[in-house]
Design an enzyme around this catalytic site. Structure first.
Site, PDB file in Angstrom:
ATOM      1  N   LYS A  55     -38.828  54.313  41.766  1.00 35.78           N
ATOM      2  CA  LYS A  55     -38.079  53.921  40.568  1.00 35.78           C
ATOM      3  C   LYS A  55     -38.587  54.752  39.399  1.00 35.78           C
ATOM      4  O   LYS A  55     -39.786  54.846  39.177  1.00 35.78           O
ATOM      5  CB  LYS A  55     -38.277  52.444  40.262  1.00 35.78           C
ATOM      6  CG  LYS A  55     -37.426  51.960  39.094  1.00 35.78           C
ATOM      7  CD  LYS A  55     -37.745  50.554  38.663  1.00 35.78           C
ATOM      8  CE  LYS A  55     -37.341  49.557  39.703  1.00 35.78           C
ATOM      9  NZ  LYS A  55     -37.531  48.168  39.249  1.00 35.78           N
ATOM     10  N   CYS A  72     -30.703  60.780  27.927  1.00 31.35           N
ATOM     11  CA  CYS A  72     -29.702  61.023  28.964  1.00 31.35           C
ATOM     12  C   CYS A  72     -29.469  59.768  29.797  1.00 31.35           C
ATOM     13  O   CYS A  72     -30.408  59.073  30.158  1.00 31.35           O
ATOM     14  CB  CYS A  72     -30.190  62.156  29.875  1.00 31.35           C
ATOM     15  SG  CYS A  72     -29.109  62.478  31.264  1.00 31.35           S
ATOM     16  N   CYS A  74     -26.778  60.184  32.305  1.00 35.76           N
ATOM     17  CA  CYS A  74     -26.010  60.702  33.442  1.00 35.76           C
ATOM     18  C   CYS A  74     -26.904  61.368  34.485  1.00 35.76           C
ATOM     19  O   CYS A  74     -26.429  61.719  35.551  1.00 35.76           O
ATOM     20  CB  CYS A  74     -24.956  61.703  32.973  1.00 35.76           C
ATOM     21  SG  CYS A  74     -25.613  63.298  32.434  1.00 35.76           S
ATOM     22  N   CYS A  83     -31.215  63.960  26.279  1.00 36.60           N
ATOM     23  CA  CYS A  83     -29.854  64.427  26.531  1.00 36.60           C
ATOM     24  C   CYS A  83     -29.697  65.874  26.068  1.00 36.60           C
ATOM     25  O   CYS A  83     -30.176  66.244  24.999  1.00 36.60           O
ATOM     26  CB  CYS A  83     -28.849  63.540  25.793  1.00 36.60           C
ATOM     27  SG  CYS A  83     -27.137  64.056  26.017  1.00 36.60           S
ATOM     28  N   HIS A  87     -23.617  65.509  30.204  1.00 31.37           N
ATOM     29  CA  HIS A  87     -22.646  64.471  30.575  1.00 31.37           C
ATOM     30  C   HIS A  87     -21.206  64.929  30.330  1.00 31.37           C
ATOM     31  O   HIS A  87     -20.288  64.442  30.984  1.00 31.37           O
ATOM     32  CB  HIS A  87     -22.929  63.169  29.817  1.00 31.37           C
ATOM     33  CG  HIS A  87     -22.882  63.310  28.337  1.00 31.37           C
ATOM     34  ND1 HIS A  87     -23.985  63.692  27.602  1.00 31.37           N
ATOM     35  CD2 HIS A  87     -21.868  63.153  27.463  1.00 31.37           C
ATOM     36  CE1 HIS A  87     -23.651  63.742  26.324  1.00 31.37           C
ATOM     37  NE2 HIS A  87     -22.371  63.419  26.215  1.00 31.37           N
TER      38      HIS A  87
END
Length: 108
Positions: A55, A72, A74, A83, A87
């Site tokens: 995880k 982020c 995505c 990010c 995406h």
């Protein structure tokens, strides 16, 4: 009981078994298609980031964030966990609508 009636019963029996087997097969295939869910997601979101971890969790202190941080969601960013706009391409290719997580200080 004559040979003709015995033969007729046999033909009817074979027809009934054939119809029942066909109906059972169609029912089973419909059940598998609509009700049995595969526990493995065939369209994985995380394709390459820290695959050795069971995880992935990132924690940041609020004091270290500054005025604004963009994360982020995505899993396609080259600067993960931040990010980089990946995406946008992901959304165009998949029809998804994912965007970044934006955290900023409240204006006082």
């Amino acid at each position: 009981m004559s040979l003709t009636s015995s033969s007729s019963v046999r033909v009817e029996w074979i027809a009934a078994v054939t119809i029942a087997a066909g109906t059972a097969a169609i029912g089973y295939l419909a059940y598998k298609r609509f009700y049995v869910k595969d526990h493995r997601n065939k369209a994985m979101i995380n394709l390459h980031i820290q695959k050795d971890n069971p995880k992935i969790v990132h924690a940041f202190d609020m004091e270290d964030l500054g005025d604004k941080a963009v994360y982020c969601r995505c899993w396609r960013s080259k600067k993960f966990p931040f990010c980089d706009g990946a995406h946008t391409k992901h959304n165009e290719e998949t029809g998804d609508n994912v965007g970044p997580l934006i955290i900023k200080k409240k204006e006082t």
